[in-house]
Design an enzyme around this catalytic site. Structure first.
Site, PDB file in Angstrom:
ATOM      1  N   VAL A  38       0.910  -1.258  -0.062  1.00  0.00           N
ATOM      2  CA  VAL A  38       0.020   0.158   0.079  1.00  0.00           C
ATOM      3  C   VAL A  38       0.879   1.322  -0.042  1.00  0.00           C
ATOM      4  O   VAL A  38       1.800   1.531   0.833  1.00  0.00           O
ATOM      5  CB  VAL A  38      -0.920  -0.039   1.277  1.00  0.00           C
ATOM      6  CG1 VAL A  38      -1.772   1.153   1.164  1.00  0.00           C
ATOM      7  CG2 VAL A  38      -1.793  -0.966   1.235  1.00  0.00           C
ATOM      8  N   GLY A  83       5.660   6.304 -19.042  1.00  0.00           N
ATOM      9  CA  GLY A  83       5.818   4.652 -18.425  1.00  0.00           C
ATOM     10  C   GLY A  83       5.034   4.674 -17.222  1.00  0.00           C
ATOM     11  O   GLY A  83       5.055   3.883 -16.454  1.00  0.00           O
ATOM     12  N   GLY A 128       3.411   2.148  -1.841  1.00  0.00           N
ATOM     13  CA  GLY A 128       4.923   2.026  -1.984  1.00  0.00           C
ATOM     14  C   GLY A 128       5.905   2.408  -0.658  1.00  0.00           C
ATOM     15  O   GLY A 128       6.057   1.673  -0.004  1.00  0.00           O
ATOM     16  N   LYS A 173      -5.910  -1.471  -2.381  1.00  0.00           N
ATOM     17  CA  LYS A 173      -5.145  -1.017  -1.442  1.00  0.00           C
ATOM     18  C   LYS A 173      -6.200  -0.632  -0.214  1.00  0.00           C
ATOM     19  O   LYS A 173      -5.799  -0.820   0.930  1.00  0.00           O
ATOM     20  CB  LYS A 173      -4.576   0.291  -1.737  1.00  0.00           C
ATOM     21  CG  LYS A 173      -3.191   0.059  -2.741  1.00  0.00           C
ATOM     22  CD  LYS A 173      -2.759   1.150  -3.645  1.00  0.00           C
ATOM     23  CE  LYS A 173      -1.536   0.627  -4.404  1.00  0.00           C
ATOM     24  NZ  LYS A 173      -1.162   1.790  -5.662  1.00  0.00           N
TER      25      LYS A 173
END
Lengths: 428, 428
Positions: B133, B188, B135, B206
């Protein structure tokens, strides 16, 4: 089992602890795995005891610290009296009596922390103080646990709610320092002697504690350079806004090649910086590190319930560690020998506000002074103040503390220039 | 002693773990108290192994999971492959082989978390997933430890970096959804099929995990109502700004008298709300609780080093717990029976954007529809769209999901009104 607590002091924060133990009983029981009971509460004298009993408080109030220290059933002492003495003596005696201690006393920890941690270690007991920095923000445990994997390079914080309330009013409403202070006092945010809050002393205490958790180094309070907000003028605030900045009192600890530097000072923050939106009495700690990069932890810096939440989290941790038989580890285990940064290594952009007679050639001579120190300008602004004077505002590119000292000295020695203010500027 | 690790996958995040183990070795050793060694790395096939060796990576690459599962010297398996299979099978086998597991796999944990946690418990091993969750934000451990004392009433988060990058561009630059998506893909940030990010599915995963830590309740993914950002028009963004709001995709879990509700939806945030300044790919979790009050935890939601920092913090925790002999406790110990909120208890202000022929009496008839459901207006705005149509924008006072359903049905059944968009509005 029931773990018994002795509470030292029954002021605002202290009464928040039983509130949480009661209102959040189910969850706390799951986390602590044992019951927690406030067995005794130390108050100043019989008069306070009588008053509290008359108010309907049903605790076992005592007026003699020995009633708690000598009570073998009390496992944890929670100190919420504040100030250095008698808190220091009481905590020392509690630790020596093999009691675990929780405190929110930042002044005490900043000045006598090493001594108290040594006593705790010698006696194999815990000394926890999450509430000592940024009240309700769980920053210390987060630094100790979650940042164990990460190398912190810089930590900046809005660490004093009173001065941040004042700065917010000065920035958003254009108030003078004097008006902001008066209002803060009326609202009960500032004391009648506001020195600790407005001169950056309180924030410097917190910087001492943060430097231990973030850099593993115990810096002396004397080595935290601190400068307060009392000299900030409405002109500084207005120019900052015009140039895209917000002024806040910021604690700043960073590691340079030669060591760490810590200071508290009014700082120009770019408007998009996360710390720039931390307003009112709220606090925040902004962390720069090689792994996470940039992170910020935001919340109330003081207040009954936020502080009680941090204190109670410490209590739960101790109760659980007693259960798990893992008690006695340092709150912060990261430790390296102290190395202070040299003045050459501490670098920043700076804002100069300079008054000068409005005569030809002044900008040339000012540029010469900065140029002699190899300092280049990022932004320049000139404003007339009245018929005869001009205000020159300069934001420099990065310069060292050594360069700053030299150029400040040159300016002060000149007949022509009068330095109104110099503040740090956080680069983009 | 040296604790040996088996790494599953060697993509971007995985290679961040050895970076931190190397660059932060001194601090990690103090925290873990034992050495940590990456003993084996599982890669897809011989081709990938050859490529990585040719690139100069010096790990012991293996292509058969049994080489790790059956290796009794490996104590910790770190899964960084992503997706459900074969990650689920590999993690299950690792847990059954009494290996501790660290993973960042939110999809897997959101859908099969209960099953995996049960297997971990049965085998007395740890299953940690801080990176799953937000990062780099250490939110799960903070909720488990520091919020043990506090009762959380609501948790809101900007939980998906891709959609937040897009919303930031749509708000700050006035970009269309299509342009924002195209740019996110070029940079990206978004995949060629962006569904999980833009439709709120990733954020809903999350929310499932957050609900366990914050409320002790394991909500099913299916019970997290999710609505994405693809329907947001430049008109919605512009009106939001005019009314003092910023639109963001927000995950929102709250406890009501009847139970918890969780949803992910585009939300109008007041400009001064701390979540409103969370921009670009950054994430943040905003917590409301009875103790601390309001707090926020901000940082990068993804990326190699941030994710590796969370993964490595989990590894350190396991190594230390092995040392302290306290391994095997649940990552999150807070647990209550699931109770879902009734539609009557889930309340919010709402934004309605409604198209209608620009004829007399339309506002009267619209007011009648809302009035019949006892819903009152906070803000009203009317704009002509072309010669024949008008756009009516309404921000309501608090209404329940039941009221929302009724009024939406009425509007849809009317010949006169065409609902363009309905979004949640966070009250002041």
């Amino acid at each position: 089992m029931t773990v018994k607590i002795g509470l030292l002091g029954f002021g605002t924060v202290a009464s928040g602890v039983p509130f949480l133990l009661r209102e959040n009983a189910e969850k706390i029981k799951q986390a602590a795995q044992d019951d927690i009971e406030i067995a005794k509460v130390l108050v100043r004298d019989e008069a306070e005891k009588s008053r509290l009993l008359a108010e309907g408080h049903v605790y076992n109030f005592v007026t003699d610290i020995d009633e708690i220290i000598l009570d073998e059933e009390i496992a944890i002492v929670v100190e919420l009296m504040g100030r250095i003495e008698p808190a220091k003596t009481f905590i020392t005696r509690a630790l020596q009596a093999k009691k675990h201690v929780v405190t929110a006393n930042k002044d005490l920890l900043a000045v006598h922390g090493s001594e108290l941690r040594t006593i705790a270690k010698e006696n194999g007991v815990a000394l926890y103080y999450e509430a000592a920095v940024a009240g309700g923000i769980p920053i210390l445990r987060t630094l100790a646990n979650s940042f164990a994997s990460d190398k912190i390079t810089r930590i900046m914080g809005v660490l004093n709610g009173t001065s941040n309330f004042m700065m917010t009013k000065m920035v958003d409403e254009g108030w003078t320092y004097e008006k902001a202070l008066k209002t803060a006092q009326e609202l009960g945010y500032a004391e009648s002697d506001p020195t600790n809050d407005v001169e950056g002393i309180d924030a410097a205490y917190k910087a001492v504690i943060l430097s231990q958790f973030a850099f593993g180094m115990t810096i002396d309070f004397e080595h935290v350079h601190h400068k307060g907000i009392s000299g900030i003028t409405p002109e500084d605030v207005a120019v900052a806004q015009e140039l895209g900045y917000v002024i806040k009192l910021v604690g700043d600890i960073q590691e340079t090649p030669s060591g760490i530097s810590a200071e508290v000072s009014p700082t120009f923050l770019p408007k998009a910086h996360p710390l720039a939106s931390v307003n009112g009495v709220m606090n925040a700690v902004f962390v720069e590190s090689i792994g996470i990069g940039e992170s910020m932890f935001y919340g109330p810096g003081a207040g009954q319930k936020p502080t009680a939440a941090s204190v109670t989290a410490d209590i739960i941790r101790i109760v659980r560690r007693l259960k798990d038989n893992t008690i006695g580890k340092d709150f912060n285990e990261f430790s390296r020998p102290l190395q202070l940064a040299t003045a050459e290594d501490v670098r920043s952009d700076y804002y100069f506000s300079i008054l000068t007679p409005d005569v030809q050639g002044k900008m040339l001579r000012l540029a010469e002074i900065f140029n002699a120190q190899a300092i280049s300008f990022k932004q320049i602004l000139q404003r007339p103040t009245d018929e005869k004077e001009a205000r020159l505002v300069i934001v420099t590119h990065s310069m060292s503390k050594t360069q700053l000292e030299h150029v400040t000295k040159q300016l002060e020695e000149s007949q022509e220039f009068q330095v109104s203010n110099i503040f740090k500027v956080l680069g983009d």
